[in-house]
Design an enzyme around this catalytic site. Structure first.
Site, PDB file in Angstrom:
ATOM      1  N   HIS A 317       0.804  -1.018  -0.181  1.00 46.73           N
ATOM      2  CA  HIS A 317      -0.036   0.063  -0.036  1.00 46.73           C
ATOM      3  C   HIS A 317       0.999   0.983  -0.068  1.00 46.73           C
ATOM      4  O   HIS A 317       1.750   1.332   0.843  1.00 46.73           O
ATOM      5  CB  HIS A 317      -0.905   0.129   1.417  1.00 46.73           C
ATOM      6  CG  HIS A 317      -1.889   1.249   1.096  1.00 46.73           C
ATOM      7  ND1 HIS A 317      -1.917   2.414   1.269  1.00 46.73           N
ATOM      8  CD2 HIS A 317      -3.315   0.877   1.196  1.00 46.73           C
ATOM      9  CE1 HIS A 317      -2.960   3.003   1.338  1.00 46.73           C
ATOM     10  NE2 HIS A 317      -3.856   2.164   1.182  1.00 46.73           N
ATOM     11  N   ARG A 337      -6.478  10.382  -0.510  1.00 54.49           N
ATOM     12  CA  ARG A 337      -6.178  10.591  -1.719  1.00 54.49           C
ATOM     13  C   ARG A 337      -7.262  10.954  -2.656  1.00 54.49           C
ATOM     14  O   ARG A 337      -7.447  11.559  -3.366  1.00 54.49           O
ATOM     15  CB  ARG A 337      -5.018   9.856  -2.369  1.00 54.49           C
ATOM     16  CG  ARG A 337      -3.709  10.055  -1.848  1.00 54.49           C
ATOM     17  CD  ARG A 337      -2.867   8.932  -2.276  1.00 54.49           C
ATOM     18  NE  ARG A 337      -2.827   7.590  -1.578  1.00 54.49           N
ATOM     19  CZ  ARG A 337      -3.050   6.373  -2.177  1.00 54.49           C
ATOM     20  NH1 ARG A 337      -2.995   6.311  -3.529  1.00 54.49           N
ATOM     21  NH2 ARG A 337      -3.357   5.332  -1.746  1.00 54.49           N
TER      22      ARG A 337
END
Ligand SMILES: Cc1cc2nc3c(=O)[nH]c(=O)nc-3n(C[C@H](O)[C@H](O)[C@H](O)COP(=O)(O)OP(=O)(O)OC[C@H]3O[C@@H](n4cnc5c(N)ncnc54)[C@H](O)[C@@H]3O)c2cc1C
Ligand code: SF4
Ligand code: SF4
Ligand code: FES
Lengths: 542, 227
Positions: A317, A337
């Site tokens: 990740h 994000r």
């Protein structure tokens, strides 16, 4: 709490924020992506891997830490193990109490099968409960299962097994409906429209969320339902070995984690839903996974003869916490994000579009630190880059972070960092097992009557899974496995031939390959006690 | 004592551990290997509820062992399990009302409004407020307030009225999603379309494509803009 030096560095991120606010950052071309991956992603580094010398996937490569548990002996001596007393006699044995296992147990039970659900820790202590970001499903007007399918395949580098990818996207609307009917509180507008956002690699906004506890909300609901239906459940009972009649599975040996006794189960069909292996810590990476993620199901299935697929790809990740050290490896969810958070280097400059697929995003961060020397140092020496979170508040208004990612906000607040005012430090963390046991679209492995669902299986996501497709996967394939295993169980007679003959053969193979005798698996739990204590054996239980 | 170390008392027994560790990592450093009391290691599962006191304060404090950093002189114990009442129900058949809640959990009536539960919650949830909301029949509010609950059980361990708050909360959230939340018309429509086979051809076509064809489509697909 940031050090004065760090606060000084943060000023550089603040200085560029205005200019970045509405900046469009280009997506990488297909060629640039390949170059980046080959240069910096751990999956492309030969020294990470070893080629398997035994078992059904002999000749394939896998990270050394995984090879160490695949090429390992059981502590059970198959020639001298008493299986004469059967403790549980059932139709369907479900192993693993995460999202896939709970879904499988519910459906198998609904179909009238006599089910037993066993799990290593408590029901729900799993990777599922930790998923924050969301679950995909093409349910909006501008979207379709076909568009979803293309995203899944492109994200997976076209290595996905088409039938599995199809099942994933086509079942999604049904799964969302099922979950909501069970009582999962998805984020919605007042008129009932689902609030959906982008995730890395999505071409449509199809990420559904339950605030930032999406997996938690799903897991708690499934768990409550398993309890409501009074499905037989044993917690703190790990599967330790499968039992076969030679080539078909017929049962399992369980290990009571507390009393250390073993239990024998005779079953018609078995579903492995044991999740991933983050706690193997490939090449020493920190991990986002729960405590019990030690790849046990892969080990057991492999020994029984089920081949693996894509076990040479691990998902890192891109945004694991790099600071403070106490939360090293835990996630800054991708949602940060999705709602506008930006990644910058030490200069406060962006270097990659924030919603590239995870492998590309992670490789870009590794390159920024080790290839370009533009990372931010932390006191522990862990490299890092900035994830500019205050910019989210500038984009969407004050209070957005606390409202949209409350769990994460609280986590940083505990360590004296207000992420709505200051950016946070992140670095890739070992997150997801892209590959696993090979299955067909009813979740059966190559071993008869042995099913696998969820992160323990492979092929659905090709060599790279997109965020939000895993929560979907565990419910889609958990349910499929439950249905198929229950149906098979009604059509066959139970074999009471429960033996360890497959293990005997596997041990012989290990010996022929010269695997050291002291290498054993499954691991069950990782070892985090201080290494100095290991020398003082008497104080340790094993 | 070296500067970076702290003495903690695990269930009364002293251990010297590095000062910047979480309670969980400090206990492992000391030699404990968790079977119970450790799940996600990241504030999601509620396996590691912990009560502690410090030498300078008479008050009992709470935290999650995976999140709370040790302090010198900390007296602590994990409470990995606490017996609690869990009602059995069929969510389909319930209504989102206080009657439903009180029928399944009549002890909610006994709430003394003492606020002990709120003080015991490591997630800073307004526990008493959600119990009161459930009692009033404001199920949506109870669901909203309790959303971040990890089922750690610390509230229930402290409640003088023996209410199992987290199970009441879970019931309210399920009631809310099932019976209060507005339906999603677009989801219902899509489900119907899938069942009628509307996408079968499109998918079949994609399934037949080879990698270059797919890659061409993928690399040129149109993207819905980010926010
Ligand atoms: C921090 C984090 C965030 C994530 N966020 C997202 C997200 O936003 N969206 C998304 O789609 N996906 C996300 N994922 C991925 C996704 O949550 C997991 O891949 C998925 O939930 C796996 O479900 P599972 O049921 O296969 O395994 P798990 O949920 O891990 O369950 C496996 C269970 O099996 C038990 N078990 C293990 N070994 C044994 C044994 N030997 N015997 C008995 N039981 C055993 C385990 O203890 C566990 O309870 C995230 C993952 C993590 C770790
Ligand atoms: S601790 Fe129990 S009695 Fe006190 S406010 Fe909370 S629920 Fe009510
Ligand atoms: S409400 Fe109760 S069970 Fe839930 S997190 Fe708070 S103390 Fe734990
Ligand atoms: S271990 Fe899961 S909340 Fe602490």
């Amino acid at each position: 709490m940031y050090t004065p030096e760090m606060l000084e560095l943060i000023k550089r991120v603040e200085a560029t924020r205005k200019e970045r606010l509405h900046q469009e950052f280009p997506l990488l071309s297909a060629d640039a992506k390949q170059e980046l991956l080959h240069g910096f992603h751990p999956d492309f580094k030969d020294e990470v891997f070893r080629t398997l010398t035994v078992g059904p996937s002999k000749g394939e490569r896998t990270p050394k830490e995984y090879a160490d548990v695949f090429e390992a002996y059981s502590t059970i001596d198959p020639g001298d193990f008493d299986l004469s007393k059967v403790d549980h006699d059932v139709d369907v044995l479900v192993i693993g109490g995460g999202g896939a296992g709970a879904s499988a147990a519910l459906v198998a039970h609904e179909q009238g099968a006599n089910v037993l659900l066993v799990t290593k820790l408590r029901l729900g202590d799993s990777n599922t409960v930790m998923a924050q970001g969301g679950i995909q499903g093409a349910d909006k007007e501008n979207d379709s299962p076909a568009i979803h399918y293309l995203d899944v395949l492109g994200g997976g580098h076209y290595k996905n097994i088409p039938e599995l990818a199809k099942a994933l996207v086509m079942d999604a609307p049904e799964i969302l409906t099922w979950l909501e009917k069970l009582g999962v509180m998805f984020d919605k507008q007042a008129d009932g429209t689902m609030i959906t956002i982008h995730g890395g690699g999505t071409s449509r906004k199809r990420m559904h969320a339950a605030r930032d506890f999406t997996g938690g909300e799903i897991m708690k609901t499934l768990k409550d339902e398993v309890l409501n239906r009074d499905i037989p459940l044993i917690e703190f009972a790990s599967a330790y070995e499968l039992l076969t009649d030679g080539d078909t599975v017929t049962g399992a040996v369980l290990y009571n984690m507390e009393t250390e006794e073993y239990l024998v189960v005779n079953a018609k069909t078995i579903i492995l839903a044991t999740g991933g292996g983050g706690r193997l810590h490939v090449t020493g990476f920190p991990t986002s996974n729960h405590y019990g993620a030690t790849a046990d199901g892969l080990v057991l299935g492999y020994r029984a003869g089920a081949p693996l697929i894509y076990m040479d790809t691990i998902q890192y990740h891109p945004t694991g916490a790099a600071y403070p050290e106490q939360i090293l490896g835990l996630l800054a969810t991708e949602k940060v994000r999705s709602i506008g958070g930006q990644i910058t280097n030490i200069e406060g400059d962006r270097f990659i579009y924030e919603l590239e697929t995870r492998d590309v995003e992670a490789a870009a961060i590794i390159r920024e630190c080790s290839g370009r020397n533009k990372g931010v140092g932390t006191p522990s020496g862990q490299p890092a880059v900035w994830l500019d979170t205050p910019i989210i508040e500038e984009l969407h208004g004050e209070g957005t972070i606390k409202a949209r990612v409350p769990a994460m906000f609280r986590q940083y607040e505990r360590f004296g960092i207000d992420m709505s005012k200051h950016p946070i430090l992140i670095y890739p963390t070992q997150h997801y097992q892209n590959g696993g046991l090979k299955i067909d679209d009813s979740c059966e492995t190559d071993v008869k009557n042995l099913y696998a669902a969820g992160e323990v299986s492979g092929g659905i996501h090709g060599t790279n899974r997109l965020m939000g497709n895993s929560l979907l996967d565990v419910v889609v394939f958990g349910r499929r496995a439950g249905a198929a295993a229950a149906e098979r169980a009604t059509s066959i007679k139970k074999s009471s031939k429960i033996t360890l003959s497959h293990l005997e053969a596997f041990h012989a193979e290990l010996e022929a390959a010269g695997v050291p005798r002291d290498r054993t698996a499954p691991m069950l739990l990782p070892e985090y006690r201080r290494p100095e204590l290991a020398g003082r054996k008497l104080a340790l239980s094993s | 004592m070296s500067q970076d170390m702290a003495t903690i008392y695990v269930m009364g027994k002293p251990y010297e551990v590095p000062k910047d560790l979480t309670i969980m990592k400090a206990m492992e450093y000391a030699g404990y290997r968790f079977v119970r009391g450790c799940g996600c290691r990241g504030a999601f599962c509620g396996a590691c509820g912990t009560v502690y006191r410090t030498s300078d304060d008479y008050r009992l404090k709470v935290g999650l062992a995976c999140q709370e950093v040790v302090q010198d002189g900390m007296y602590l114990s994990e409470i990995p399990f606490f017996p609690g009442n869990k009602a059995i129900y069929d969510i389909e058949e319930l209504t989102p009302t206080s009657e439903s809640v009180l029928k399944l959990y009549p002890e909610v009536f006994r709430c003394l409004a003492c606020n002990t539960c709120t003080k015991a919650c490591p997630q800073d949830i307004e526990v008493m407020e959600y119990i009161q909301a459930a009692l009033r029949g404001d199920i949506a509010k109870a669901a909203d307030l309790s959303f971040d609950c990890l089922l750690c059980g610390l509230c229930a361990a402290r409640c003088p009225a023996e209410i199992v708050q987290y199970n009441v909360a879970l019931l309210c959230r399920r009631l809310c999603a099932r019976h209060i939340a507005p339906k999603s018309a677009h989801l219902e429509k899509r489900l119907e379309e899938v069942e009628k086979g509307k996408f079968d051809k499109d998918i079949a076509k994609l399934m037949d494509m080879d990698e270059p064809e797919l890659a061409d489509l993928y690399n040129n697909r149109d993207m819905e803009p980010r926010d």
